[in-house]
Design a protein around this motif. Structure first.
Motif, mmCIF file in Angstrom:
data_model
loop_
_atom_site.group_PDB
_atom_site.id
_atom_site.type_symbol
_atom_site.label_atom_id
_atom_site.label_comp_id
_atom_site.label_asym_id
_atom_site.label_seq_id
_atom_site.Cartn_x
_atom_site.Cartn_y
_atom_site.Cartn_z
ATOM 1 N N HIS A 139 -0.703 7.493 -6.141
ATOM 2 C CA HIS A 139 -0.145 6.214 -5.625
ATOM 3 C C HIS A 139 0.974 6.052 -4.684
ATOM 4 N N THR A 140 1.339 7.083 -4.481
ATOM 5 C CA THR A 140 2.575 7.531 -3.574
ATOM 6 C C THR A 140 2.369 9.006 -2.936
ATOM 7 N N SER A 181 6.990 7.845 3.344
ATOM 8 C CA SER A 181 6.452 7.393 1.957
ATOM 9 C C SER A 181 5.278 6.304 1.919
ATOM 10 N N ASP A 217 2.685 3.908 -0.232
ATOM 11 C CA ASP A 217 2.488 3.346 -1.376
ATOM 12 C C ASP A 217 1.198 2.494 -1.263
ATOM 13 N N TYR A 261 -2.191 0.508 -2.053
ATOM 14 C CA TYR A 261 -2.626 -0.738 -2.382
ATOM 15 C C TYR A 261 -4.006 -0.688 -2.761
ATOM 16 N N LYS A 269 0.500 -3.766 -7.233
ATOM 17 C CA LYS A 269 1.579 -3.361 -6.656
ATOM 18 C C LYS A 269 2.549 -2.326 -7.428
#
Length: 135
Positions: A41-42, A113, A115, A117, A134
């Motif tokens: 996810h990150t 970083s 993130d 989606y 999100k």
């Protein structure tokens, strides 16, 4: 599909980071695998803070991350949002860097970083698409 995403990220050695430049064109760089991640996810990448990628992110945080396994004909396209984080001290991340990243000796190193989606996995001629909430 989630397991394939995890495997591709874990086993890929190179990642392509794409941002959009001030003229609306894609700008892509190749970087080493993430120095840290929260599952898929990150993802956190080590880059030069003086480079065009960081300048682009400051204008628009949208971007893509791509990795692949050439032998298995698999690829992963992640769409999401980048953010730039200053590094308080090189010693904080030194143990996470590979030999090539240390060799780069960036004068203004930062952490990007990313993130996630959406994710698209291409595996032997088929595509799977997944959209995530999100985070």
């Amino acid at each position: 599909m989630i397991e394939e995403i995890r495997k591709l990220i874990e086993n890929s050695r190179s990642f392509l980071l794409s941002t959009v430049d001030r003229n609306g064109f894609p700008n892509t760089i190749v970087v080493s695998k993430p120095i840290a991640r929260i599952d898929f996810h990150t993802l956190k990448f080590y880059v030069d803070g003086n480079g065009s990628t960081v300048k682009n992110i400051k204008q628009s945080s949208k971007g893509n991350v791509i990795c692949y396994n050439e032998e298995k004909h698999q690829s992963l396209l992640l769409k999401g949002m980048f953010s730039v984080h200053e590094i308080e001290g090189y010693k904080i991340i030194e143990d996470r860097l590979n030999d090539y990243q240390k060799f780069l000796d960036h004068k203004n190193p930062v952490i990007l970083s990313f993130d996630v989606y959406t994710a698209k996995v291409h595996d032997n001629g088929t595509n799977e698409f997944e959209q995530f909430e999100k985070l």
